[in-house]
Design a protein around this motif. Structure first.
Motif, short mmCIF file in Angstrom:
data_model
loop_
_atom_site.label_atom_id
_atom_site.label_comp_id
_atom_site.label_asym_id
_atom_site.label_seq_id
_atom_site.Cartn_x
_atom_site.Cartn_y
_atom_site.Cartn_z
N ARG A 1 -0.37 3.83 -2.47
CA ARG A 1 -1.66 4.38 -2.06
C ARG A 1 -1.49 5.33 -0.88
NH1 ARG A 1 -6.42 0.98 0.69
NH2 ARG A 1 -5.52 1.95 2.54
N LEU B 1 0.82 -1.22 0.00
CA LEU B 1 0.00 0.00 0.00
C LEU B 1 0.85 1.27 0.00
CD1 LEU B 1 -2.78 -0.94 2.59
CD2 LEU B 1 -2.84 -1.18 0.11
N GLU C 1 -2.38 9.15 -0.70
CA GLU C 1 -3.22 9.72 0.35
C GLU C 1 -2.52 10.90 1.01
OE1 GLU C 1 -4.10 6.55 3.02
OE2 GLU C 1 -5.65 5.66 1.75
#
Length: 555
Positions: A180, A177, A184
Motif C-alpha cells: 500500500r 502495508l 501511495e
C-alpha cells in the motif's frame, strides 16, 4: 466457570420457584386428600422427575454452549494458523506468548526468542493507553506503526489491538502495508509527474503564444518578446543562463538578441560549425540550433545544462522549444516574402492605374500646351483669338484638376486606414467617410453586431487585406461606374463565417467578357488573389446598365 454463572442462577431460581409453588399447593389442597405415606411418595417422585427435567435442560444448554465454544476455538485456531496477517499474543506486560506463521514470516522471528512488544514495534504497550481492568473485549483499536524485522528492517504495518476473553491477554494483528505504501508512493510520483507535465505544457504554451506574434525579427517588439521568452526557457529548463542568437548575414554572422544575464555575445568558436544534431552539449552548455530548410538561422545557448544531459524528459522539452523557434523564424521569412509580393503587386496596380488615368491626363495636358504654343507662334505680332484662348485655358484647367484629384486618390489608396489601436469597424467607417468627402458618392454602411462589437476574430493581416479589397472595389466604382450611391454591408453568417457586399447603382459591365480579358481588369484579379490569401472567396454579379454587386465571403 464465569461464562456459565447466569445458567446456574437460572437453575436455582426455577428450582426454588417449583418447590415453593408445590409446597403451597400441597399445604392448601393436597394435604386434606392424601395420607402421610402417599404424600411422601408422591412428593419424592415429583421432585425427582422435576429435578431430572430441569437438570437435563440445563446440561443440554451447557452442551450446546460448549460445542459452539469449541467450534469458535477451532475457527479461531484455523484463522490464527492460516492468516496471511501476522497475529501476536501478548500478556499484560508486553511479552509475546504466541505467534502464528504469518507473524513469523512477517517479522522473521519465532518463539525461540524472548520477544516483547517494544522489541517488535519500537513502542511499549502503555503508550497505546490500554486499560486491562475496565477493558471492552468486543472493541478493538487500530494504529499504524513499523515492525522491526529480524534483520533490522522496518516494515510499515497496520496494528489492530484487542483483548482476549477470560485472560489478561492482548491479540495484535499486524498487516503488512508495504504494497500500500509503495502504491501511495507511486500515486504521489504520478501526481508530481502530472503536475510537472502540466507546468511544462503551460510554459511551452506561453512561449508558443509569445513567439506566434512575431512578424519581423528586427523590430523592438520582437526583441522584447525574445527577452521574455529567454526567461521562460531559463525557468522551464532550470538553467543558470539562456542566450538567444540570430544570424545577421548570409556569411554566418550572429548577434545576441536576448539573454537572461544581459551580457555581450561571447566569442563562441563553435558557431562556425555547419552541421548540427538536434542539440549538442559543449563545456556544460547545451547548444540548440534552429533551422529553416536545413539552414541554421540562430541558436539557443543554455548555461548550467548538466541535468539536461541525463534527463530524457528535459531533452524532449528542448526539442519542443527548438520546434517553436524554427516555426517562428520560418513564419517570419514567409511573412517577409508575402510582404514583398504584396508591395510588388501594389506597385504594378498603381503603375497600371497611373497609366490608364494619370498618364493619359498628363498626355492630354501636354497636347493642349502644344496647341497653345502653336497658337502663340502663329499669331506672332497679331492679336490672339480670346475665345479660342479661353477654351484652351479651361481645358487645361480641367485636365490639371483631374490629374490632381487622380494623384490625391492614388495617395489616399496607398495609405492603409487600418490602425493597430482601432477596431476593424472604426477603420472601415473612417475610410468610408474620407471616400465620401473626396468623391461625393454617398455610401450606406451597414454593420451587424459582430462587426459593431469587433467579435469576428479577424487576424491583423486579414483586416488589412479586407480593407484593401474594399478600397479596390470602391475605387473601381469611382473610376468606371458613374454611380451616385453605394451600399456596403458586412455581416456574420450562421456558420460563423463573414460576408461583405459592395453594391452600386452604376453602369455595370459585361463580366463574362471581363474574365476573357484579365489584363484589362487587373483590379479584379488583385481582389481575388487577396481573398484567396486568407481562404476567402470573391463573387462578382453585374450586368451592363444594372449596377454591380461584389460579394466577399470569409470562412
Amino acid at each position: 466457570m464465569k461464562k456459565y454463572t447466569k445458567y446456574k442462577v437460572l437453575a436455582i431460581i426455577v428450582t426454588s420457584f417449583f418447590i415453593v409453588s408445590y409446597e403451597l399447593v400441597r399445604h392448601y389442597v393436597l394435604i386434606d386428600y392424601l395420607s402421610k405415606n402417599i404424600d411422601i411418595l408422591f412428593s419424592s417422585i415429583l421432585f425427582i422427575v422435576v429435578s431430572i427435567s430441569i437438570s437435563h435442560q440445563i446440561f443440554h444448554t451447557l452442551e450446546k454452549l460448549e460445542l459452539q465454544t469449541y467450534q469458535k476455538e477451532i475457527e479461531a485456531k484455523a484463522m490464527f494458523d492460516n492468516s496471511v496477517d501476522g497475529i501476536f499474543v501478548f500478556n499484560s506486560k508486553g511479552k509475546v506468548l504466541n505467534m502464528n506463521q504469518g507473524a513469523k514470516t512477517l517479522s522473521g522471528w519465532d518463539l525461540d526468542y524472548s520477544l516483547t512488544f517494544e522489541m517488535l514495534f519500537n513502542n511499549s504497550l502503555p503508550s497505546f493507553e490500554l486499560d486491562f481492568y475496565s477493558r471492552e473485549t468486543d472493541s478493538s483499536r487500530i494504529f499504524e506503526s513499523y515492525l522491526k524485522k529480524k534483520g533490522g528492517i522496518n516494515v510499515p504495518v497496520s496494528l489492530t489491538l484487542s483483548f482476549m476473553n477470560d485472560l489478561d491477554k492482548i491479540a495484535v494483528i499486524a498487516r503488512d502495508l508495504s504494497e500500500r505504501k509503495q502504491m501511495e508512493n507511486v500515486i504521489k510520483e504520478l501526481y508530481a509527474e502530472a503536475t510537472q507535465k502540466h507546468y511544462e505544457t503551460e510554459i511551452l504554451y506561453q512561449i508558443s503564444n509569445e513567439m506566434a506574434t512575431i512578424r519581423e525579427l528586427s523590430t523592438r517588439d520582437a526583441q522584447t518578446i525574445f527577452e521574455t521568452v529567454s526567461h521562460k526557457i531559463q525557468k522551464l529548463l532550470t538553467v543558470s543562463d539562456v542566450a538567444i542568437l540570430l544570424r545577421t548575414s548570409s556569411w554566418g554572422g550572429y548577434s545576441l538578441i536576448a539573454s537572461t544575464q544581459n551580457v555581450d555575445l561571447p566569442d563562441y568558436a563553435f558557431l562556425k560549425k555547419k552541421c548540427w544534431e538536434d542539440f549538442e552539449f559543449i563545456e556544460g552548455k547545451i547548444i540548440v540550433p534552429f533551422q529553416s530548410n536545413d539552414e541554421n538561422l540562430g541558436f539557443i545557448i543554455a548555461e548550467g545544462a548538466e541535468k539536461i544531459r541525463s534527463s530524457i524528459q528535459q531533452q524532449e522539452l528542448v526539442k519542443s522549444i527548438k520546434q517553436i523557434f524554427s516555426i517562428t523564424i520560418e513564419n517570419s521569412q514567409l511573412y517577409q516574402k508575402l510582404k514583398g509580393v504584396t508591395i510588388i503587386e501594389e506597385r504594378e496596380r498603381l503603375a497600371r492605374e497611373m497609366h490608364d488615368g494619370l498618364a493619359q491626363d498628363i498626355g492630354s495636358i501636354s497636347m493642349k500646351l502644344q496647341v497653345l504654343k502653336s497658337l502663340i507662334l502663329s499669331n506672332k505680332g497679331k492679336s490672339i483669338d480670346s475665345v479660342k484662348l479661353q477654351k484652351l485655358a479651361n481645358e487645361l484647367e480641367s485636365l490639371t484638376n483631374e490629374a490632381y484629384h487622380e494623384i490625391r486618390h492614388h495617395l489616399f489608396n496607398l495609405r492603409t486606414p487600418f490602425q493597430m489601436q482601432q477596431s476593424f469597424n472604426e477603420s472601415l467607417a473612417n475610410y468610408v467617410g474620407i471616400f465620401e468627402r473626396q468623391t461625393g458618392i454617398k455610401i450606406n454602411l451597414l454593420l451587424d453586431d459582430s462587426f459593431t462589437n469587433d467579435n469576428h476574430n479577424l487576424s491583423q493581416d486579414a483586416k488589412v487585406h479586407l480593407i484593401r479589397i474594399i478600397q479596390e472595389a470602391l475605387s473601381n466604382v469611382k473610376k468606371h461606374a458613374n454611380a451616385t450611391k453605394i451600399t456596403l454591408k458586412a455581416a456574420q453568417l450562421r456558420d460563423g463565417g463573414l460576408e461583405i457586399k459592395v453594391d452600386d447603382n452604376g453602369n455595370g459591365f459585361n463580366y463574362e467578357n471581363a474574365e476573357g480579358h484579365q489584363g484589362h481588369y487587373y483590379g479584379l484579379e488583385i481582389m481575388k488573389e487577396r481573398a484567396n490569401l486568407f481562404g476567402g472567396g470573391l463573387h462578382i454579379d453585374t450586368k451592363r446598365g444594372e449596377g454591380t454587386r461584389i460579394t466577399l465571403s470569409i470562412p
